[in-house]
Design an enzyme around this catalytic site. Structure first.
Site, PDB file in Angstrom:
ATOM      1  N   ARG A   7      -9.073   3.308  -8.405  1.00 32.67           N
ATOM      2  CA  ARG A   7      -9.068   2.179  -7.601  1.00 32.67           C
ATOM      3  C   ARG A   7      -9.677   2.516  -6.106  1.00 32.67           C
ATOM      4  O   ARG A   7      -9.034   3.091  -5.312  1.00 32.67           O
ATOM      5  CB  ARG A   7      -7.507   1.651  -7.468  1.00 32.67           C
ATOM      6  CG  ARG A   7      -6.817   1.244  -8.566  1.00 32.67           C
ATOM      7  CD  ARG A   7      -5.492   0.750  -8.273  1.00 32.67           C
ATOM      8  NE  ARG A   7      -4.836  -0.076  -9.113  1.00 32.67           N
ATOM      9  CZ  ARG A   7      -3.887   0.287  -9.969  1.00 32.67           C
ATOM     10  NH1 ARG A   7      -3.446   1.361 -10.062  1.00 32.67           N
ATOM     11  NH2 ARG A   7      -3.454  -0.746 -10.968  1.00 32.67           N
TER      12      ARG A   7
ATOM     13  N   HIS B 278       0.768  -1.260  -0.040  1.00 32.17           N
ATOM     14  CA  HIS B 278       0.157   0.035  -0.046  1.00 32.17           C
ATOM     15  C   HIS B 278       0.843   1.011  -0.038  1.00 32.17           C
ATOM     16  O   HIS B 278       0.475   2.091  -0.726  1.00 32.17           O
ATOM     17  CB  HIS B 278      -0.814  -0.023   1.225  1.00 32.17           C
ATOM     18  CG  HIS B 278      -1.547  -1.234   1.240  1.00 32.17           C
ATOM     19  ND1 HIS B 278      -2.021  -2.000   2.554  1.00 32.17           N
ATOM     20  CD2 HIS B 278      -2.085  -2.054   0.203  1.00 32.17           C
ATOM     21  CE1 HIS B 278      -2.488  -3.142   2.228  1.00 32.17           C
ATOM     22  NE2 HIS B 278      -2.667  -3.315   0.999  1.00 32.17           N
TER      23      HIS B 278
ATOM     24  N   ARG C  77       2.606 -11.786  -9.809  1.00 29.44           N
ATOM     25  CA  ARG C  77       3.023 -10.513 -10.197  1.00 29.44           C
ATOM     26  C   ARG C  77       3.811  -9.564  -9.072  1.00 29.44           C
ATOM     27  O   ARG C  77       4.513  -8.932  -9.082  1.00 29.44           O
ATOM     28  CB  ARG C  77       1.797  -9.541 -10.424  1.00 29.44           C
ATOM     29  CG  ARG C  77       0.689  -9.498  -9.393  1.00 29.44           C
ATOM     30  CD  ARG C  77      -0.557  -8.678 -10.019  1.00 29.44           C
ATOM     31  NE  ARG C  77      -0.439  -7.392  -9.687  1.00 29.44           N
ATOM     32  CZ  ARG C  77      -1.762  -6.713  -9.751  1.00 29.44           C
ATOM     33  NH1 ARG C  77      -2.850  -7.019 -10.270  1.00 29.44           N
ATOM     34  NH2 ARG C  77      -1.778  -5.187  -9.222  1.00 29.44           N
TER      35      ARG C  77
ATOM     36  N   GLU D 110      -9.420  -9.364 -16.604  1.00 33.80           N
ATOM     37  CA  GLU D 110      -8.297  -9.738 -15.979  1.00 33.80           C
ATOM     38  C   GLU D 110      -8.044 -11.194 -15.816  1.00 33.80           C
ATOM     39  O   GLU D 110      -7.099 -11.564 -15.302  1.00 33.80           O
ATOM     40  CB  GLU D 110      -8.421  -9.208 -14.427  1.00 33.80           C
ATOM     41  CG  GLU D 110      -8.994  -7.885 -14.465  1.00 33.80           C
ATOM     42  CD  GLU D 110      -8.588  -7.293 -13.022  1.00 33.80           C
ATOM     43  OE1 GLU D 110      -7.469  -6.773 -12.698  1.00 33.80           O
ATOM     44  OE2 GLU D 110      -9.618  -7.138 -12.379  1.00 33.80           O
TER      45      GLU D 110
ATOM     46  N   ARG E  24     -14.057   2.176 -10.061  1.00 31.76           N
ATOM     47  CA  ARG E  24     -13.742   0.568 -10.171  1.00 31.76           C
ATOM     48  C   ARG E  24     -14.301   0.084  -8.634  1.00 31.76           C
ATOM     49  O   ARG E  24     -13.879   0.846  -7.718  1.00 31.76           O
ATOM     50  CB  ARG E  24     -12.329  -0.076 -10.296  1.00 31.76           C
ATOM     51  CG  ARG E  24     -12.359  -1.652  -9.929  1.00 31.76           C
ATOM     52  CD  ARG E  24     -11.039  -2.174 -10.237  1.00 31.76           C
ATOM     53  NE  ARG E  24     -10.052  -1.773  -9.317  1.00 31.76           N
ATOM     54  CZ  ARG E  24      -8.815  -2.282  -9.373  1.00 31.76           C
ATOM     55  NH1 ARG E  24      -8.487  -2.978 -10.272  1.00 31.76           N
ATOM     56  NH2 ARG E  24      -8.253  -1.967  -8.196  1.00 31.76           N
TER      57      ARG E  24
ATOM     58  N   CYS F 183      -5.558  -0.920 -18.800  1.00 31.34           N
ATOM     59  CA  CYS F 183      -5.295   0.209 -17.730  1.00 31.34           C
ATOM     60  C   CYS F 183      -3.995  -0.796 -16.791  1.00 31.34           C
ATOM     61  O   CYS F 183      -4.059  -0.042 -15.643  1.00 31.34           O
ATOM     62  CB  CYS F 183      -6.427   0.467 -16.897  1.00 31.34           C
ATOM     63  SG  CYS F 183      -7.330  -0.913 -16.210  1.00 31.34           S
TER      64      CYS F 183
ATOM     65  N   ASN G 285      -2.015  -6.380 -15.431  1.00 29.26           N
ATOM     66  CA  ASN G 285      -1.454  -6.929 -14.293  1.00 29.26           C
ATOM     67  C   ASN G 285      -2.110  -8.157 -14.093  1.00 29.26           C
ATOM     68  O   ASN G 285      -1.201  -9.058 -14.025  1.00 29.26           O
ATOM     69  CB  ASN G 285      -1.447  -6.015 -13.201  1.00 29.26           C
ATOM     70  CG  ASN G 285      -0.683  -4.489 -13.456  1.00 29.26           C
ATOM     71  OD1 ASN G 285      -0.328  -4.636 -14.524  1.00 29.26           O
ATOM     72  ND2 ASN G 285      -1.523  -3.469 -12.782  1.00 29.26           N
ATOM     73  N   ASP G 286      -3.057  -8.305 -13.730  1.00 28.95           N
ATOM     74  CA  ASP G 286      -3.747  -9.551 -13.582  1.00 28.95           C
ATOM     75  C   ASP G 286      -3.828 -10.600 -14.559  1.00 28.95           C
ATOM     76  O   ASP G 286      -3.512 -11.751 -14.428  1.00 28.95           O
ATOM     77  CB  ASP G 286      -5.059  -9.357 -12.877  1.00 28.95           C
ATOM     78  CG  ASP G 286      -5.101  -9.248 -11.451  1.00 28.95           C
ATOM     79  OD1 ASP G 286      -4.115  -9.787 -10.730  1.00 28.95           O
ATOM     80  OD2 ASP G 286      -5.793  -8.116 -10.808  1.00 28.95           O
TER      81      ASP G 286
HETATM   82  C1  PEP Z   1      -4.557  -4.826 -13.354  1.00 33.17           C
HETATM   83  O1  PEP Z   1      -4.664  -6.049 -12.820  1.00 33.17           O
HETATM   84  O2  PEP Z   1      -3.909  -4.527 -14.378  1.00 33.17           O
HETATM   85  C2  PEP Z   1      -5.069  -3.679 -12.621  1.00 33.17           C
HETATM   86  C3  PEP Z   1      -4.941  -2.410 -13.429  1.00 33.17           C
HETATM   87  O3  PEP Z   1      -5.900  -3.815 -11.491  1.00 33.17           O
HETATM   88  P1  PEP Z   1      -4.637  -3.921 -10.199  1.00 33.17           P
HETATM   89  O4  PEP Z   1      -3.282  -3.798 -10.340  1.00 33.17           O
HETATM   90  O5  PEP Z   1      -5.245  -2.908  -9.172  1.00 33.17           O
HETATM   91  O6  PEP Z   1      -5.068  -5.412  -9.813  1.00 33.17           O
HETATM   92 MG    MG Z   2      -6.102  -6.142 -11.342  1.00 36.67          MG
END
Ligand code: PEP
Ligand code: MG
Length: 749
Positions: A473, A366, A642, A608, A509, A679, A631-632
């Site tokens: 977020r 965080h 990750r 995701e 989100r 994103c 990312n996910d």
């Molecule tokens: C992602 O997973 O790419 C994303 C933007 O969400 P977060 O990084 O908050 O999981």
């Molecule tokens: Mg994500």
């Protein structure tokens, strides 16, 4: 016998204390100390070696070896027996030094007539300061008591070093701690370069008097302090229980266990018997816990040793009366140094900070999220910088390379400043693009959106030229609080976000908690694999009260304005359908209550999980927009965590397999006429962003600082041509398109 040993030790420590308070220069003190120790231990030799620089030890005082060797004899860390003690942080005790592995004979010292050798490290809280050695003519092994006694003496020497006892007018030849330039290699989390002055989040406790006169009194002081500590931990624990337990309560339980540990107290009592003051005894224990921490890889044990370390800190603060606030004034350009820091604390420092350096932390923590929101360069895993740095030291932080220079030498600082100047120049160039579209040479336009999560992000909307917030977020607001925010509070906050966005769209989100984002007040569910566990929309659908409350807050915040809501981590169409239905019910309910409903409401899903690339067409048709959470998506596509440093960079976004998946999602969105954005972090990496745009993603949402560099690159090239180049690579069966994309890019003017 034990009593005699104790009283000898006490006498020696008292002599050391007298030396500390006597008006002498540093060299005079060291000479006197070697004399006192040799005398008290009945050994012919006592020598003190101190670090000249982090790699070199120097003989700084001796009783018994040749005086000419002082300040002449030097050895590298790890070299000879002295170097071995320094490197390992452990004592060496031998009756026959020349036969020890690694022994190195120093002819200038005349030590050949002293076969027995005992060396102990001089270290303070894991920081290596030097080595204390006694040698004797008689070939004998020193007893365990003698080793222990010498370690206690070394502890007092370490405290004296910290107090500056060995510096002084005639002691210029003596090395001083906290003076060397030091470089730390860590992991860069937020890019950018910063120059500033050290500001310690938790200033070190200073022990003015490491030696105790009266063991009874010192033990009583220690017991008093431990009793206070136990009371504090008990009451913290009671509060935590009231708030529903959680991780925090578990940590406190461990604290309680240590605070009541008899062996902990007994060891400290023994040190007091040997002549240490109560606070020095606590610190000796703490130093040992830190040394063990260094050599332990087991994460559970490391956590426990950390707990013990925290507890010792609390105890020291009780004993010395020193709080975190020392009254020192924060420098103008502070670089924060901490072992670790919570998001709320970091937010409190805010944009004042020029940089942040942590000894621990993680990429997805965080605190990292907050540092990114504030665009403050952040380096984590920076060794033991907290025990090296002093408030006010000059420090350079390189968030791109993940390196930190503490007290840098001039050439390093100059090169660093040149780099900063170049970056500033580039930023200015990018600022010039702010109001221009990200249009390529073939006339394709890519929309530039930014990611956000805190009010602190919003000013960047104007500064960066972002056209909207592609990902807000919402969990960050939950993470920085110590309790669940109320609906009214959230509605107020979302309304302010929309006010600040001044009509630009904000894709809110809904909560993505669970996985790495565990709320301080949420009961942790021990999940073996939380990233694939009970998180995001899964929690929302199971705990509908929270989801409904958040949706109500969003609807009220919009107060008649357009609203964008996006559901995270949808893994099958049914989940999206349910969430969508709940939103519609809330909308109807608000309308029934006579409240204004949004002028226009757009509902989207984050894509995701690979499953959604194969979802029924109906899913695409139901969505007003889709945003790829790269990312996910990437972590699940490659099955590579990750958050795990060992694997997170192992697979390339530009691998053909992953790009084929993206191309398929683009095709399905085009087919259903649903707008698509991306994103994840890759949207802000110029080469990745360019490739995604070439594949047909025409909205990218990234951190604000990346908008300039990405836009700059898009404006220089033709995405249509790049797409053709990518297709050639795919047809040629290349498994990774990065080399081709880079080669193509280098051919563009
Ligand atoms: C992602 O997973 O790419 C994303 C933007 O969400 P977060 O990084 O908050 O999981
Ligand atoms: Mg994500």
């Amino acid at each position: 016998m034990a009593d005699r040993k104790d009283s000898d030790s006490r006498k020696l420590l008292q002599r050391l204390r007298d030396t500390l308070s006597a008006r002498r220069d540093g060299q005079g003190r060291l000479d006197q100390i070697t004399h006192d120790i040799a005398d008290s231990m009945g050994s012919q030799v006592c020598s003190i070696y101190l670090f000249r620089d982090p790699e070199t030890l120097e003989l700084c005082a001796t009783r018994g070896l040749r005086a000419e060797a002082v300040h002449q004899t030097r050895m590298r860390l790890g070299e000879g027996l002295v170097g071995r003690v320094a490197r390992t942080g452990r004592h060496v005790n031998t009756a026959d030094a020349p036969s020890e592995p690694g022994f190195r004979y120093m002819p200038e010292t005349g030590e050949e007539v002293f076969p027995s050798f005992m060396g102990v490290p001089i270290q303070r809280l894991g920081e290596k300061l030097g080595v204390l050695v006694v040698q004797s003519r008689e070939a004998r092994q020193f007893s365990e008591d003698e080793v222990y006694g010498l370690e206690v003496v070394a502890m007092v020497l370490a405290e004296m070093t910290e107090l500056g006892a060995f510096q002084g007018s005639n002691a210029d030849s003596l090395p001083a701690s906290h003076r060397f330039p030091q470089m730390f290699r860590g992991t860069g989390v937020q890019e950018g370069a910063a120059e500033g002055r050290v500001w310690l989040h938790e200033p070190r406790v200073v022990i003015a008097n490491p030696v105790g006169d009266d063991p009874h009194r010192e033990k009583a002081r220690l017991l008093d302090a431990v009793t206070t500590l136990r009371r504090t931990v008990d009451s913290l624990l009671a509060d935590a229980d009231m708030e529903g337990g959680g991780d925090h309560a578990q940590v406190l339980e461990t604290y309680r266990m240590f605070a009541h540990s008899r062996s902990w107290l007994r060891r400290m009592d023994e040190d007091i018997d040997l002549g240490l003051s109560a606070e020095a005894a606590v610190e000796k224990e703490q130093s040992q816990a830190r040394a063990r921490l260094e050599s332990t890889a087991d994460p559970y044990l490391r956590d426990r040793l950390h707990d013990l370390d925290d507890l010792a800190n609390r105890l020291l603060r009780i004993l010395t009366g020193q709080g975190s606030d020392t009254g020192a004034e924060m420098p103008e350009n502070p670089v924060l140094i901490a072992r670790n820091i919570g998001p709320a604390e970091l937010l409190e420092y805010g944009r004042r900070l020029k940089g942040v350096v942590l000894e621990e932390g993680s990429v997805g923590s965080h605190a990292a999220i907050v540092a990114r929101a504030l665009a403050i360069p952040l380096v984590i895993h920076a060794g033991r910088i907290g025990s090296e740095a002093l408030n006010g030291d000059l420090i350079l932080v390189d968030g791109d390379a993940g390196s930190v220079h503490l007290r840098p030498e001039e050439p390093v600082a100059t090169a660093f400043r040149d780099k900063m100047a170049m970056q500033a120049e580039a930023q200015q160039r990018y600022a010039g693009l702010r109001d221009l579209p990200a249009m390529d040479t073939a006339g394709n336009t890519v929309q530039m959106y930014m990611n956000a999560g805190l009010m602190a992000d919003l000013p960047s909307l104007g500064e960066s030229g972002a056209e909207g917030v592609g990902l807000f977020r919402t969990e960050l607001q939950f993470l920085i609080r110590s309790r669940v925010p109320q609906r009214g509070e959230l509605a107020g906050l979302y309304a302010r976000v929309m006010d600040n966005a001044q009509g630009k769209p904000v894709m809110f989100r809904t909560l993505d908690i669970g996985s790495d984002k565990v709320l301080p007040y949420m009961k942790p569910h021990d999940e073996p694999n939380p990233a694939m566990g009970w998180r995001a929309i899964r929690v929302g659908l199971d705990k509908r009260g929270v989801l409904r409350m958040q949706l109500q807050a969003l609807i009220r915040a919009a107060a008649g304005r357009p609203l964008h809501v996006m559901f995270p981590f949808v893994a099958e169409i049914g989940e999206y359908e349910q969430a969508h239905r709940i939103l519609m019910e809330e909308l109807a309910r608000e309308q029934r209550l006579g409240r204004p409903i949004p002028a226009d409401i757009r509902v989207g899903a984050m894509l995701e999980t690979p499953s959604m690339a194969f979802a029924p067409r109906r899913f695409y048709e139901m969505c007003d927009f889709i945003s790829i959470g790269g990312n996910d998506l990437k972590q699940f596509f490659f099955a590579a965590d990750r958050e795990n440093e060992r694997v997170r960079r192992r697979y390339d976004t530009l691998s053909t397999a992953f790009l084929d998946l993206i191309a398929q999602i683009v095709a399905r969105c085009n087919d259903a006429h649903v707008p698509l954005s991306f994103c994840g972090e890759d949207a802000g990496r110029p080469i990745e962003a360019l490739t995604l745009a070439a594949l047909g993603i025409r909205r990218l949402s990234m951190r604000p600082a990346s908008i300039g560099p990405v836009k700059h690159l898009i404006r220089r090239v033709s995405l249509t041509d790049l797409r053709a180049e990518i297709d050639r690579g795919r047809e040629a069966g290349e498994s990774n398109l990065r080399p081709r994309v880079i080669a193509w890019l280098s051919r563009q003017s």
